[in-house]
Design a protein around this motif. Structure first.
Motif, mmCIF file in Angstrom:
data_model
loop_
_atom_site.group_PDB
_atom_site.id
_atom_site.type_symbol
_atom_site.label_atom_id
_atom_site.label_comp_id
_atom_site.label_asym_id
_atom_site.label_seq_id
_atom_site.Cartn_x
_atom_site.Cartn_y
_atom_site.Cartn_z
ATOM 1 N N ALA A 103 0.840 -1.204 0.000
ATOM 2 C CA ALA A 103 0.000 0.000 0.000
ATOM 3 C C ALA A 103 0.870 1.246 0.000
ATOM 4 C CB ALA A 103 -0.894 -0.003 1.240
ATOM 5 N N PRO A 104 0.471 2.279 -0.751
ATOM 6 C CA PRO A 104 1.246 3.519 -0.752
ATOM 7 C C PRO A 104 1.086 4.270 0.575
ATOM 8 C CG PRO A 104 -0.736 3.789 -2.058
ATOM 9 C CD PRO A 104 -0.687 2.347 -1.646
ATOM 10 N N ALA A 105 2.034 5.115 0.871
ATOM 11 C CA ALA A 105 1.986 5.907 2.105
ATOM 12 C C ALA A 105 1.146 7.158 1.896
ATOM 13 C CB ALA A 105 3.400 6.287 2.528
ATOM 14 N N LYS A 114 1.433 9.641 -1.477
ATOM 15 C CA LYS A 114 2.749 9.796 -2.103
ATOM 16 C C LYS A 114 2.771 9.178 -3.494
ATOM 17 C CE LYS A 114 5.186 10.423 2.158
ATOM 18 N NZ LYS A 114 6.297 10.082 3.004
ATOM 19 N N LYS A 115 1.870 8.192 -3.713
ATOM 20 C CA LYS A 115 1.764 7.554 -5.024
ATOM 21 C C LYS A 115 0.299 7.185 -5.232
ATOM 22 C CE LYS A 115 2.998 3.273 -7.335
ATOM 23 N NZ LYS A 115 3.529 1.938 -7.130
ATOM 24 N N GLU A 116 -0.251 7.541 -6.388
ATOM 25 C CA GLU A 116 -1.644 7.191 -6.681
ATOM 26 C C GLU A 116 -1.720 5.787 -7.270
ATOM 27 O OE1 GLU A 116 -4.367 10.851 -7.718
ATOM 28 O OE2 GLU A 116 -2.678 10.738 -9.138
ATOM 29 N N GLY A 117 -2.884 5.163 -7.109
ATOM 30 C CA GLY A 117 -3.103 3.846 -7.678
ATOM 31 C C GLY A 117 -4.045 3.024 -6.824
ATOM 32 N N LEU A 118 -4.306 1.797 -7.257
ATOM 33 C CA LEU A 118 -5.149 0.855 -6.535
ATOM 34 C C LEU A 118 -4.293 -0.356 -6.205
ATOM 35 C CD1 LEU A 118 -7.815 -0.262 -5.453
ATOM 36 C CD2 LEU A 118 -8.431 -0.887 -7.811
ATOM 37 N N SER A 119 -3.966 -0.501 -4.930
ATOM 38 C CA SER A 119 -3.075 -1.593 -4.532
ATOM 39 C C SER A 119 -3.784 -2.576 -3.611
ATOM 40 C CB SER A 119 -1.831 -1.045 -3.828
ATOM 41 O OG SER A 119 -2.185 -0.499 -2.571
ATOM 42 N N VAL A 120 -3.425 -3.837 -3.766
ATOM 43 C CA VAL A 120 -3.890 -4.906 -2.895
ATOM 44 C C VAL A 120 -2.641 -5.536 -2.298
ATOM 45 C CG1 VAL A 120 -5.054 -7.138 -2.773
ATOM 46 C CG2 VAL A 120 -5.965 -5.337 -4.251
ATOM 47 N N ASN A 163 -5.488 11.431 -5.456
ATOM 48 C CA ASN A 163 -5.266 12.816 -5.038
ATOM 49 C C ASN A 163 -6.155 13.727 -5.873
ATOM 50 O OD1 ASN A 163 -3.290 12.268 -3.085
ATOM 51 N ND2 ASN A 163 -1.713 12.136 -4.657
ATOM 52 N N THR A 164 -7.048 14.451 -5.207
ATOM 53 C CA THR A 164 -7.937 15.355 -5.919
ATOM 54 C C THR A 164 -7.326 16.753 -5.945
ATOM 55 O OG1 THR A 164 -9.135 15.845 -3.894
ATOM 56 C CG2 THR A 164 -9.999 14.078 -5.248
ATOM 57 N N LYS A 165 -7.684 17.515 -6.957
ATOM 58 C CA LYS A 165 -7.169 18.883 -7.069
ATOM 59 C C LYS A 165 -7.875 19.816 -6.092
ATOM 60 C CE LYS A 165 -5.613 18.814 -11.871
ATOM 61 N NZ LYS A 165 -5.197 17.534 -12.009
ATOM 62 N N GLU A 166 -9.183 19.586 -5.882
ATOM 63 C CA GLU A 166 -9.912 20.426 -4.935
ATOM 64 C C GLU A 166 -9.577 19.995 -3.509
ATOM 65 O OE1 GLU A 166 -12.545 16.992 -6.105
ATOM 66 O OE2 GLU A 166 -11.496 18.510 -7.251
ATOM 67 N N LYS A 167 -9.861 20.857 -2.539
ATOM 68 C CA LYS A 167 -9.608 20.514 -1.138
ATOM 69 C C LYS A 167 -10.656 19.500 -0.712
ATOM 70 C CE LYS A 167 -7.204 23.762 1.694
ATOM 71 N NZ LYS A 167 -7.313 24.721 2.778
ATOM 72 N N ALA A 168 -10.219 18.319 -0.393
ATOM 73 C CA ALA A 168 -11.158 17.278 0.012
ATOM 74 C C ALA A 168 -10.646 16.603 1.277
ATOM 75 C CB ALA A 168 -11.300 16.254 -1.099
ATOM 76 N N PRO A 169 -11.541 16.260 2.190
ATOM 77 C CA PRO A 169 -11.086 15.585 3.401
ATOM 78 C C PRO A 169 -10.653 14.157 3.128
ATOM 79 C CG PRO A 169 -13.481 15.760 3.382
ATOM 80 C CD PRO A 169 -12.970 16.515 2.199
ATOM 81 N N ILE A 170 -11.164 13.584 2.074
ATOM 82 C CA ILE A 170 -10.842 12.197 1.749
ATOM 83 C C ILE A 170 -10.355 12.121 0.313
ATOM 84 C CG2 ILE A 170 -11.784 9.882 1.436
ATOM 85 C CD1 ILE A 170 -11.786 10.575 4.312
ATOM 86 N N ASN A 171 -9.243 11.477 0.124
ATOM 87 C CA ASN A 171 -8.726 11.190 -1.212
ATOM 88 C C ASN A 171 -8.620 9.679 -1.331
ATOM 89 O OD1 ASN A 171 -8.292 13.915 -1.891
ATOM 90 N ND2 ASN A 171 -6.368 13.899 -0.775
ATOM 91 N N GLY A 172 -9.595 9.048 -1.945
ATOM 92 C CA GLY A 172 -9.552 7.604 -2.095
ATOM 93 C C GLY A 172 -10.166 6.883 -0.921
ATOM 94 N N LEU A 173 -9.760 5.623 -0.751
ATOM 95 C CA LEU A 173 -10.393 4.750 0.222
ATOM 96 C C LEU A 173 -9.439 3.612 0.581
ATOM 97 C CD1 LEU A 173 -13.088 3.829 1.633
ATOM 98 C CD2 LEU A 173 -13.601 2.613 -0.487
ATOM 99 N N ARG A 174 -9.480 3.178 1.833
ATOM 100 C CA ARG A 174 -8.707 2.007 2.263
ATOM 101 C C ARG A 174 -9.640 1.069 3.020
ATOM 102 N NH1 ARG A 174 -3.406 3.353 5.115
ATOM 103 N NH2 ARG A 174 -2.602 3.282 3.013
#
Length: 197
Positions: A103-105, A114-120, A163-174
């Motif tokens: 998983a990325p940090a 630090k790195k975008e993507g979908l990791s398992v 990583n979203t360009k707008e200010k968002a409290p959540i970027n993605g999901l774990r």
């Protein structure tokens, strides 16, 4: 001596092949489950996700509030009910192919992966790490949802790092999936990188 080396190599080769066969089946199950779970979040379709929730254990949500680790247990995912901390994770894009890797940090200071993507990530010990961080009075390790996640060999950590360009409290999901008997189940959703307050 040469015979022993040859037998040892054959044993290791057979063990490796058997291990790969198991992993191939696990990868197939997990790929289907991850696709459905992420689609469920995108379309707010609880039924799509709930087929991966074990009725005995339910699904837990790990979150932070004022810096303290919190946990709530739900029987299932129902998008018509308030789900608290999960609600912030509904706006995922889910545009990355699955990569079976670590998983990325997350950089909590900049609120970016630090790195975008979908990791398992197979063999994840993250649930045990979280359980160790709870205050002792909560007896988190006695909760069944945590007990079934104690063996890292049966746990995968799924991270959708966006990583979203707008200010968002959540970027993605774990979230975490656990192998119970022969099937993989959604057991925990992790939104701990994001303080609720």
């Amino acid at each position: 001596m040469k015979k022993n080396i040859i037998y040892t190599l054959l044993f290791l080769l057979c063990s490796f092949s058997f291990s790969n066969a198991q992993t191939a089946d696990d990868k197939k199950q997990i790929t289907l489950a991850v696709t459905d779970i992420l689609n469920g979040f995108q379309t707010k379709n609880g039924d799509l996700m709930n087929q991966y929730i074990n009725p005995t254990y339910g699904v837990g949500v790990l979150f932070k509030s004022s810096g303290d680790l919190g946990f709530v247990l739900n029987e299932d995912v129902n998008f018509s009910m308030p789900l608290g901390y999960i609600q912030k994770a509904w706006n995922i894009k889910n545009q990355f192919p699955i990569q079976f890797e670590a998983a990325p940090a997350y950089d909590s200071g900049n609120k970016k992966w630090k790195k975008e993507g979908l990791s398992v990530q197979f063999n994840s010990n993250a649930v045990n790490d979280y359980a160790d961080k709870f205050l002792e009075q909560y007896s988190i390790k006695d909760q069944e949802i945590f007990k079934i996640n104690t063996d890292p060999k049966n746990v995968v950590c799924v991270t959708l790092a966006e990583n979203t360009k707008e200010k968002a409290p959540i970027n993605g999901l774990r979230f975490f999936m656990t192998k119970i008997d022969t099937k993989w189940f959604l057991t925990l959703i992790d939104v701990t990188e994001y303080d609720a307050e």
